[in-house]
Enzyme design. Sequence first.
Site, PDB file in Angstrom:
ATOM      1  N   GLY A 110      50.834  19.231  42.542  1.00 28.16           N
ATOM      2  CA  GLY A 110      49.519  19.068  41.947  1.00 28.16           C
ATOM      3  C   GLY A 110      49.459  19.597  40.525  1.00 28.16           C
ATOM      4  O   GLY A 110      50.269  20.424  40.117  1.00 28.16           O
ATOM      5  N   SER A 137      51.136  13.436  44.429  1.00 28.74           N
ATOM      6  CA  SER A 137      50.160  14.239  45.151  1.00 28.74           C
ATOM      7  C   SER A 137      48.752  13.686  44.994  1.00 28.74           C
ATOM      8  O   SER A 137      48.402  13.094  43.966  1.00 28.74           O
ATOM      9  CB  SER A 137      50.197  15.677  44.634  1.00 28.74           C
ATOM     10  N   GLN A 159      51.272  11.412  48.799  1.00 24.13           N
ATOM     11  CA  GLN A 159      50.920  12.558  49.642  1.00 24.13           C
ATOM     12  C   GLN A 159      49.409  12.635  49.754  1.00 24.13           C
ATOM     13  O   GLN A 159      48.688  12.681  48.753  1.00 24.13           O
ATOM     14  CB  GLN A 159      51.483  13.850  49.037  1.00 24.13           C
ATOM     15  N   TYR A 161      45.857  14.382  51.094  1.00 22.51           N
ATOM     16  CA  TYR A 161      44.998  15.402  51.662  1.00 22.51           C
ATOM     17  C   TYR A 161      43.773  14.714  52.252  1.00 22.51           C
ATOM     18  O   TYR A 161      43.200  13.805  51.634  1.00 22.51           O
ATOM     19  CB  TYR A 161      44.531  16.396  50.605  1.00 22.51           C
ATOM     20  N   THR A 187      49.377  15.256  54.932  1.00 22.10           N
ATOM     21  CA  THR A 187      49.607  16.702  54.839  1.00 22.10           C
ATOM     22  C   THR A 187      48.625  17.472  55.709  1.00 22.10           C
ATOM     23  O   THR A 187      47.415  17.274  55.622  1.00 22.10           O
ATOM     24  CB  THR A 187      49.522  17.153  53.375  1.00 22.10           C
ATOM     25  N   LYS A 277      53.419  15.850  57.008  1.00 23.40           N
ATOM     26  CA  LYS A 277      54.023  16.915  56.188  1.00 23.40           C
ATOM     27  C   LYS A 277      53.328  18.243  56.466  1.00 23.40           C
ATOM     28  O   LYS A 277      52.095  18.317  56.474  1.00 23.40           O
ATOM     29  CB  LYS A 277      53.911  16.573  54.704  1.00 23.40           C
ATOM     30  N   HIS A 301      54.703  24.560  52.842  1.00 24.52           N
ATOM     31  CA  HIS A 301      54.029  24.293  51.569  1.00 24.52           C
ATOM     32  C   HIS A 301      54.592  25.160  50.444  1.00 24.52           C
ATOM     33  O   HIS A 301      53.857  25.650  49.587  1.00 24.52           O
ATOM     34  CB  HIS A 301      52.521  24.502  51.701  1.00 24.52           C
ATOM     35  N   THR A 333      60.989  23.591  50.836  1.00 30.70           N
ATOM     36  CA  THR A 333      60.720  25.024  50.642  1.00 30.70           C
ATOM     37  C   THR A 333      62.009  25.823  50.461  1.00 30.70           C
ATOM     38  O   THR A 333      62.848  25.897  51.349  1.00 30.70           O
ATOM     39  CB  THR A 333      59.910  25.648  51.788  1.00 30.70           C
TER      40      THR A 333
END
Length: 416
Positions: A110, A137, A159, A161, A187, A277, A301, A333
């Site tokens: 982001g 994102s 991705q 949200y 996500t 995700k 994350h 990660t």
Amino acid sequence: MALRRQAPKPSELLELVSFKRPDFNARRRRLASALTIADLRTIAKRRTPRAAFDYTDGAADAEISLARARQAFQDVEFHPSILRDVSHVDTSTTVFGGPSALPFGIAPTGFTRLMQAEGEYAGAAAAGAAGIPFSLSTLGTVSIEDVKAVNPNGRNWFQLYVMKQREISFGLVERAARAGFDTLLFTVDTPVAGARLRDNRNGFSIPPQLTASTVLNAIPRPWWWWDFLTTDKLEFASLSSTGGTVADLVGSAMDPSISFDDLTVVRDIWPGRLVVKGVQNVEDSKRLADLGVDGIVLSNHGGRQLDRAPVPFHLLPDVVREVGRDLDIVIDTGIMHGSDIVASIAMGATFTLVGRAYLYGLMAGGRAGVDRMIEILSGEVARTMQLLQVNSLDELNPSHVTQLARLGPLRTDIRS
């Protein structure tokens, strides 16, 4: 016998000395000096205002999750074979029904153009040139359609949200489908924003707020401000309101009531591959496999949500054992080296995603910096494979890796 000495001959000295031709391109010279992702991070920190750099570099609360994830990769022991011809290695793979030239892609990030003005334009173009997937994102700073324009023939992933205003989220899904994105990353680890303490301490906001501290920090980095002020206004692909701290923005967009019902709705309107995700345990992995998703991303994350969350690399073997035959398993990660990627594939991951490594390259040198990041990681992947003496990713298996134990539960038989 005594060592004989003689005066050096000028002609022989010239044979031993080769003068390096100077490179007057500062960016090219700077990036050529970076031999590792850690080197790119050092350059990025030098060139980027503290608030923007810390947004990338930081994690939640005490940043324990991020430290543990990186430590997990450092605690890998490799077991190479011998006497195999590895003059040529194949780093290509297939993930979510499509090809990738390398076993890693660019993770969704982001506020990317705030890190460096080229932002997702650089990331998508570099990914397309390298033949790897690029993920945009929901909080990206370039539109879905513009990413498609700069990476028209590459693999683009979106991705998602799930926001309080569901129509915004579902509208983004439809736009991504119309633009030809092939994979949706649904996500699930961000019902609310994590405690990003570095951002709070820096007063990191969108747009940047000028204080005495930020002005002083910006003085030695005039190029960043020049790029920020002379390029397109920083806007978001999905948010109409851009005022406030990052936590405020994330909090206003996310919805803690997200549920499996939302996953069902998205499945109905999304025609491509559906991937969940932010999965962090075996039971959820099994439930998602039963629901027929195409893949999962084991991720905490980047340590940016729940601190002390499970380390994805530690979780990987158990998840692979339970659902590895049913769906693609991706991990992110903590990845800072190509050997981390190789270890993940050996332990059963289908693919990996890199986020901070990508942003370090971007901050270090824009599009050229992202190219350099890909070059560094791809070289490390190939070299690690050669030193393990395997010719393809398919040859990697758990016998090549031991996950050395540093953390483990003290007791498993506690009863109330």
